[in-house]
Design a protein around this motif. Structure first.
Motif: not given
Length: 147
Positions: A86-87, A93-95, A97-102
């Motif tokens: 991801x990094x 990819x980070x966006x 991941x954060x979107x899926x988490x939220x």
């Protein structure tokens, strides 16, 4: 116990081979789903052995022993690889991941609100104690609760 370890080893090897093959087919330089395939094969093998009456204590203990060690290690390794990928994948990819988490956090909050007021374990125990005391005071036997 040895039969369980052998079954786990066979499923792991087949899963790894299929995962590598899937990676080659998809043009990815990685094992794609090898551990997941191995776990599905292990579940299918256990079900097959149970239906044939060959799933005994030794097989169960062998699978349980290595499963207790193997699964947490593989999950930790996969999680580390996902973070590194991801990094290296850039900001999108980070966006994602954060979107899926939220989205998951929001879904948990919505489902929690829809389910009503929850009782804590202390409240449940206090209610059961009151019910038992009331039943004893009324002269009937206390209700049986399963825990």
């Amino acid at each position: 116990m040895i039969a369980g370890v052998a079954l786990l080893a066979i499923c792991t090897l087949i899963g790894q081979l299929l995962g590598e093959g899937l990676g080659v087919l998809l043009g990815v330089k990685a094992n794609v789903g090898g551990v997941g395939i191995a776990m599905i094969l292990l579940i299918a093998a256990r079900m097959w052995l149970k239906t044939r009456g060959r799933y005994n204590e030794g097989v169960s203990r062998g699978i349980g022993f290595w499963g207790a060690l193997y699964i947490p290690i593989v999950v930790a390794m996969a999680a580390q690889q996902d973070v590194v990928a991801a990094v290296e994948g850039g900001p999108i990819v980070l966006i994602a991941g954060v979107g899926a988490l939220l989205l998951c956090f929001s879904a948990v909050a919505i489902i929690s609100r829809m389910s009503g007021t929850p009782e804590t374990m202390d409240e449940i125990e206090a209610r059961e104690t009151r019910e038992a005391e009331m039943a004893i005071a009324a002269g009937s036997p206390a209700p049986i609760t399963l825990r």
